[in-house]
Design a protein around this motif. Structure first.
Motif, PDB file in Angstrom:
ATOM      1  N   VAL A 180       0.832  -1.201   0.000  1.00 49.68           N
ATOM      2  CA  VAL A 180       0.000   0.000   0.000  1.00 49.68           C
ATOM      3  C   VAL A 180       0.873   1.261   0.000  1.00 49.68           C
ATOM      4  O   VAL A 180       1.890   1.324   0.694  1.00 49.68           O
ATOM      5  CB  VAL A 180      -0.925  -0.003   1.230  1.00 49.68           C
ATOM      6  CG1 VAL A 180      -1.650   1.326   1.384  1.00 49.68           C
ATOM      7  CG2 VAL A 180      -1.941  -1.139   1.116  1.00 49.68           C
ATOM      8  N   VAL A 181       0.473   2.253  -0.803  1.00 48.08           N
ATOM      9  CA  VAL A 181       1.166   3.544  -0.832  1.00 48.08           C
ATOM     10  C   VAL A 181       0.391   4.534   0.033  1.00 48.08           C
ATOM     11  O   VAL A 181      -0.791   4.810  -0.228  1.00 48.08           O
ATOM     12  CB  VAL A 181       1.293   4.090  -2.265  1.00 48.08           C
ATOM     13  CG1 VAL A 181       2.087   5.408  -2.256  1.00 48.08           C
ATOM     14  CG2 VAL A 181       1.961   3.075  -3.185  1.00 48.08           C
ATOM     15  N   LYS A 269       1.329   2.657  -8.275  1.00 45.55           N
ATOM     16  CA  LYS A 269       0.155   3.144  -9.004  1.00 45.55           C
ATOM     17  C   LYS A 269      -0.624   4.090  -8.101  1.00 45.55           C
ATOM     18  O   LYS A 269      -1.195   3.678  -7.091  1.00 45.55           O
ATOM     19  CB  LYS A 269      -0.716   1.955  -9.426  1.00 45.55           C
ATOM     20  CG  LYS A 269      -1.914   2.333 -10.283  1.00 45.55           C
ATOM     21  CD  LYS A 269      -2.708   1.085 -10.668  1.00 45.55           C
ATOM     22  CE  LYS A 269      -3.935   1.453 -11.489  1.00 45.55           C
ATOM     23  NZ  LYS A 269      -4.731   0.230 -11.823  1.00 45.55           N
ATOM     24  N   ILE A 270      -0.621   5.389  -8.473  1.00 49.35           N
ATOM     25  CA  ILE A 270      -1.214   6.432  -7.642  1.00 49.35           C
ATOM     26  C   ILE A 270      -2.567   6.853  -8.201  1.00 49.35           C
ATOM     27  O   ILE A 270      -2.700   7.127  -9.399  1.00 49.35           O
ATOM     28  CB  ILE A 270      -0.294   7.670  -7.576  1.00 49.35           C
ATOM     29  CG1 ILE A 270       1.133   7.281  -7.166  1.00 49.35           C
ATOM     30  CG2 ILE A 270      -0.872   8.716  -6.644  1.00 49.35           C
ATOM     31  CD1 ILE A 270       1.244   6.674  -5.805  1.00 49.35           C
ATOM     32  N   VAL A 330      -4.343   6.553   2.307  1.00 50.30           N
ATOM     33  CA  VAL A 330      -3.899   5.685   1.218  1.00 50.30           C
ATOM     34  C   VAL A 330      -4.161   6.350  -0.127  1.00 50.30           C
ATOM     35  O   VAL A 330      -5.249   6.881  -0.377  1.00 50.30           O
ATOM     36  CB  VAL A 330      -4.619   4.323   1.283  1.00 50.30           C
ATOM     37  CG1 VAL A 330      -4.262   3.458   0.064  1.00 50.30           C
ATOM     38  CG2 VAL A 330      -4.252   3.587   2.582  1.00 50.30           C
ATOM     39  N   ILE A 331      -3.137   6.328  -1.012  1.00 50.25           N
ATOM     40  CA  ILE A 331      -3.304   6.923  -2.344  1.00 50.25           C
ATOM     41  C   ILE A 331      -3.011   5.936  -3.479  1.00 50.25           C
ATOM     42  O   ILE A 331      -3.109   6.305  -4.647  1.00 50.25           O
ATOM     43  CB  ILE A 331      -2.409   8.160  -2.538  1.00 50.25           C
ATOM     44  CG1 ILE A 331      -0.933   7.806  -2.339  1.00 50.25           C
ATOM     45  CG2 ILE A 331      -2.854   9.284  -1.627  1.00 50.25           C
ATOM     46  CD1 ILE A 331       0.011   8.917  -2.787  1.00 50.25           C
ATOM     47  N   GLY A 332      -2.680   4.700  -3.134  1.00 52.77           N
ATOM     48  CA  GLY A 332      -2.401   3.758  -4.219  1.00 52.77           C
ATOM     49  C   GLY A 332      -1.827   2.451  -3.723  1.00 52.77           C
ATOM     50  O   GLY A 332      -1.849   2.154  -2.528  1.00 52.77           O
ATOM     51  N   LEU A 343       0.503   7.682 -12.502  1.00 51.88           N
ATOM     52  CA  LEU A 343      -0.599   8.470 -11.945  1.00 51.88           C
ATOM     53  C   LEU A 343      -1.843   8.241 -12.779  1.00 51.88           C
ATOM     54  O   LEU A 343      -1.841   8.530 -13.976  1.00 51.88           O
ATOM     55  CB  LEU A 343      -0.240   9.958 -11.914  1.00 51.88           C
ATOM     56  CG  LEU A 343       0.575  10.448 -10.714  1.00 51.88           C
ATOM     57  CD1 LEU A 343       1.936   9.768 -10.652  1.00 51.88           C
ATOM     58  CD2 LEU A 343       0.766  11.951 -10.773  1.00 51.88           C
ATOM     59  N   CYS A 344      -2.866   7.679 -12.152  1.00 51.75           N
ATOM     60  CA  CYS A 344      -4.071   7.258 -12.892  1.00 51.75           C
ATOM     61  C   CYS A 344      -5.316   8.035 -12.429  1.00 51.75           C
ATOM     62  O   CYS A 344      -5.363   8.528 -11.323  1.00 51.75           O
ATOM     63  CB  CYS A 344      -4.305   5.772 -12.705  1.00 51.75           C
ATOM     64  SG  CYS A 344      -2.844   4.757 -13.108  1.00 51.75           S
TER      65      CYS A 344
END
Length: 344
Positions: A180-181, A269-270, A330-332, A343-344
């Motif tokens: 997790v990011v 993957k953000i 959490v952002i990604g 960046l999606c």
């Protein structure tokens, strides 16, 4: 015999002003004294005896940086008490990315004309940054540069040293798809991209004291907002969670900094829609007609630091961060891929 050179003063360097500056800054330096400090301010070198208890193989970690052209905002506003926080932040936030605890700091001030009160005010900000990060200010240098800098100009830089047991250094090779990011919120622009900031807002001629409804403060207050120091919350999260990577989002933004902790074959993957971006970034992008890619390749966009943790430990990491006063979310996630960041 007292130390005084009339010839040197006539050339633009006032030795006695330097002595007065040291005298005035001592009260600020004293705030940073922690166990391990051996020397007092004003010697030829700063001495520190680290506590190595419980460490099997201690490793020293160093980092150096400056405040950059954000200093120009401070000079225009004649407000010099916060850029020292930026200076410390830019150094200590780097060295915690490998898991190190900052232990001491030294600063360097080059100034056109040594005004003791101004120098002491600059150091007061450095001391505050050291207090926030739990390290000691054990020395520094002030150099007067007549003829090469204007009287009101200065440049502030610093150097931090931290320590970590080799077994606790963050191991990026343990990163896996599904990790997790986590985003750690920034306080604003921090200390990067200010050449572009100054151009967009035309700061040399702008009314920095004018209140801006969109920002909820004056433009000058927003642009001088100190860089957040992440040391204590990040170290607390590392104590309870399986951390696989940490990135300090500085100059170069997402595209340059996040990949520095991503192994080959993996990608952070953000989700852009998850980001909580402060208004200053939208204002900057709009007024400067800056492409979105350039924004994410220059600024932190509200994310001063990212932390990548094992999925099962995400809640523990978030709780530790928040218990230590740091907003985080959490952002990604980490996925397989060659881009390292998307960046999606």
């Amino acid at each position: 015999m007292r130390s005084f050179s009339e010839s040197y003063r006539d050339a633009g360097v006032n030795i006695e002003a330097g002595y007065e500056g040291v005298k005035l800054m001592k009260k600020h330096v004293q705030r940073t004294m922690i166990p391990g400090v051996v020397s007092d301010i004003g010697g030829f070198g700063g001495l520190f005896a680290p506590d190595l208890t419980g460490m099997s193989e201690p490793v020293l970690v160093s980092g150096t940086d400056g405040v950059g052209t954000k200093q120009r905002i401070a000079q225009l506003m004649n407000k010099h008490d916060s850029v020292g926080i930026d200076c410390v932040a830019m150094c200590v936030n780097d060295i915690i990315c490998c898991g190190a605890k900052p232990i001491f700091f030294l600063d360097y001030i080059a100034i056109g004309k040594n005004e003791p009160e101004k120098v002491a005010t600059l150091v007061s900000g450095v001391a505050e940054g050291c207090v926030q990060s739990g390290c000691a200010l054990i020395g520094g240098e002030t150099a007067e540069h007549p003829g090469t800098m204007s009287a009101d100009d200065y440049d502030l830089a610093g150097f931090a040293v931290g320590i970590v047991d080799r077994a606790k250094i963050i191991d990026h090779d343990r990163m896996r798809p599904g990790d997790v990011v986590i985003a750690l919120t920034s306080s604003g622009i921090h200390s990067n991209g200010y050449s572009l900031v100054r151009k967009v807002f035309n700061v040399e001629h702008a009314d920095l004291g004018a209140y801006v409804d969109e920002l909820g403060c004056t433009l000058g207050e927003e642009l001088l907002r100190p860089t957040k120091i992440y040391v204590k919350p990040v170290l607390a999260a590392m104590d309870v969670a399986d951390v696989h990577g940490v990135s300090h989002i500085t100059g170069g933004g997402f595209y340059e900094n996040i990949p520095r902790c991503i192994p080959d074959g993996l990608c952070a993957k953000i989700d852009k829609s998850a980001l909580r971006t402060p208004p200053i970034f939208g204002m900057l992008q709009r007024m400067g007609s800056i492409p979105e890619h350039d924004m994410f390749n220059t600024y932190n966009m509200g994310v001063g630091m990212t932390m990548i943790v094992a999925k099962d430990d995400a809640d523990k990491a978030l709780a530790a961060l928040k218990e230590n006063g740091q907003d985080a979310y959490v952002i990604g996630e980490v996925v397989s891929g060659e881009e390292k960041v998307a960046l999606c």
